[in-house]
Design an enzyme around this catalytic site. Sequence first.
Site, PDB file in Angstrom:
ATOM      1  N   LYS A   1     -12.181  -4.450  -1.716  1.00 36.38           N
ATOM      2  CA  LYS A   1     -13.035  -3.278  -1.890  1.00 36.38           C
ATOM      3  C   LYS A   1     -12.240  -2.064  -2.307  1.00 36.38           C
ATOM      4  CE  LYS A   1     -14.242  -3.869   2.841  1.00 36.38           C
ATOM      5  NZ  LYS A   1     -13.081  -3.915   3.732  1.00 36.38           N
TER       6      LYS A   1
ATOM      7  N   LYS B   1       0.819  -1.212   0.000  1.00 33.85           N
ATOM      8  CA  LYS B   1       0.000   0.000   0.000  1.00 33.85           C
ATOM      9  C   LYS B   1       0.848   1.255   0.000  1.00 33.85           C
ATOM     10  CE  LYS B   1      -4.243  -1.939   1.588  1.00 33.85           C
ATOM     11  NZ  LYS B   1      -5.239  -2.108   2.624  1.00 33.85           N
TER      12      LYS B   1
ATOM     13  N   LYS C   1      -6.143 -10.252  -5.543  1.00 36.51           N
ATOM     14  CA  LYS C   1      -7.220 -10.461  -4.570  1.00 36.51           C
ATOM     15  C   LYS C   1      -8.443  -9.597  -4.894  1.00 36.51           C
ATOM     16  CE  LYS C   1      -7.315  -8.207  -0.627  1.00 36.51           C
ATOM     17  NZ  LYS C   1      -7.111  -7.669   0.727  1.00 36.51           N
TER      18      LYS C   1
HETATM   19  P1  AMP Z   1     -10.957  -6.083   4.922  1.00 32.97           P
HETATM   20  O1  AMP Z   1     -12.047  -5.867   3.956  1.00 32.97           O
HETATM   21  O2  AMP Z   1      -9.614  -5.865   4.313  1.00 32.97           O
HETATM   22  O3  AMP Z   1     -11.160  -5.409   6.222  1.00 32.97           O
HETATM   23  O4  AMP Z   1     -11.004  -7.620   5.237  1.00 32.97           O
HETATM   24  C1  AMP Z   1     -11.906  -8.161   6.173  1.00 32.97           C
HETATM   25  C2  AMP Z   1     -11.739  -9.655   6.183  1.00 32.97           C
HETATM   26  O5  AMP Z   1     -12.097 -10.212   4.924  1.00 32.97           O
HETATM   27  C3  AMP Z   1     -10.308 -10.104   6.475  1.00 32.97           C
HETATM   28  O6  AMP Z   1     -10.353 -11.252   7.293  1.00 32.97           O
HETATM   29  C4  AMP Z   1      -9.779 -10.449   5.116  1.00 32.97           C
HETATM   30  O7  AMP Z   1      -8.766 -11.408   5.136  1.00 32.97           O
HETATM   31  C5  AMP Z   1     -11.019 -11.003   4.433  1.00 32.97           C
HETATM   32  N1  AMP Z   1     -10.940 -10.824   2.976  1.00 32.97           N
HETATM   33  C6  AMP Z   1     -10.885  -9.637   2.315  1.00 32.97           C
HETATM   34  N2  AMP Z   1     -10.786  -9.842   0.984  1.00 32.97           N
HETATM   35  C7  AMP Z   1     -10.772 -11.198   0.810  1.00 32.97           C
HETATM   36  C8  AMP Z   1     -10.675 -12.049  -0.339  1.00 32.97           C
HETATM   37  N3  AMP Z   1     -10.596 -11.540  -1.569  1.00 32.97           N
HETATM   38  N4  AMP Z   1     -10.695 -13.383  -0.144  1.00 32.97           N
HETATM   39  C9  AMP Z   1     -10.782 -13.908   1.112  1.00 32.97           C
HETATM   40  N5  AMP Z   1     -10.873 -13.160   2.225  1.00 32.97           N
HETATM   41  C10 AMP Z   1     -10.860 -11.820   2.086  1.00 32.97           C
END
Ligand code: AMP
Length: 321
Positions: free
Chosen positions: A194, A110, A191
């Site tokens: 969002k 990032k 990946k």
């Molecule tokens: P975040 O949206 O980055 O706060 O992620 C929240 C949770 O969702 C965390 O446990 C991430 O590891 C999981 N997560 C986010 N994107 C993915 C993805 N593409 N595949 C699997 N898990 C995800």
Amino acid sequence: MTKRAFSAFKPTGHLTLGNLLGAIMPAVRLQDEADCVYAVADLHALTVKHDPGRLRARTLEAATLLLACGLDRSLVYVQSRVPAHTELAYLLESTAYFGEMRRMIQFKEKAANQEEVRVSLLTYPALMAADILLHRADLVPVGEDQRQHVELTRDLALRFNRLYGETFTVPEAVHPQAAARVMDLTTPTAKMGKSDGSDAGTIYLLDSPADIRRKIMRAVTDSGTEVRHDPGEKPGVSNLLTLLAVCSGRPVASLAFPSYGALKRETAEAVVETLRPIRERHAELSADPAEPARRLEAGAAAAAERTADLMAAARRAIGVL
Ligand code: AMP
Ligand code: TRP
């Protein structure tokens, strides 16, 4: 003794299918065996450029969605409403080393694509460690991308305990068997995220069935025509097979298709049906926004109460009055 589970979700954007399969569904399942606490990590969303009004809206949306996804037997709240998170984060920043923070993969990725890197982007894993340790969590349901941050949390807990006496529970990450890393539909080597994915390649939990079908029908597949699970050679097809398997509850090995088109059609329907009840429940809950707001406030009050002892113990151990 009943285990404790904790996880959190950053409201940097709308929640995605990656969030659902990688972390929310495992978190829902953990409700059967553990004492569960889940938060919307709004402070984590301040680590990158943000718009205050949008952050407020996304925080409420994410919290309502967590409830709509079935986290209704857990304590759910918004991180910033419980000041102990930032208080403990400072004690952990004073336990962590600059070198180990700088080496975090997410920080490096990032930081590399921004001109103005906020200091909180570097210290973010100390706040995440505080989130987890504050609740004495044994289990942390997260996607694959958070593995390194949970490892760091373990290192910090062990170091603090060694230096200042037994204070923290050393947690363990829980990853789903399949879908620990859901890939972007248009760039299946990246990946689905969002903020880091593309809009066309990301399915949001509140997308309409038409949007879901369109995004999946346009998903990038691989050269050749054979439908087989082989993430190295066929990342696009493998990602669709994983989505279909998890959304339909069928093992990947049982899935066979004559063409990419047939695979996409069935995957689209399985994803539409998985998200339908969530979208419906979200609409019901949003019809009376006072109700989720009330639950979040009650959640924050309960979280503050049940973490007060741990916070006092950490303060005492490190030597501040
Ligand atoms: P975040 O949206 O980055 O706060 O992620 C929240 C949770 O969702 C965390 O446990 C991430 O590891 C999981 N997560 C986010 N994107 C993915 C993805 N593409 N595949 C699997 N898990 C995800
Ligand atoms: N850092 C996590 C992410 O980006 C979100 C998060 C914040 C989290 N605090 C947490 C996850 C505590 C698990 C436990 O996905």
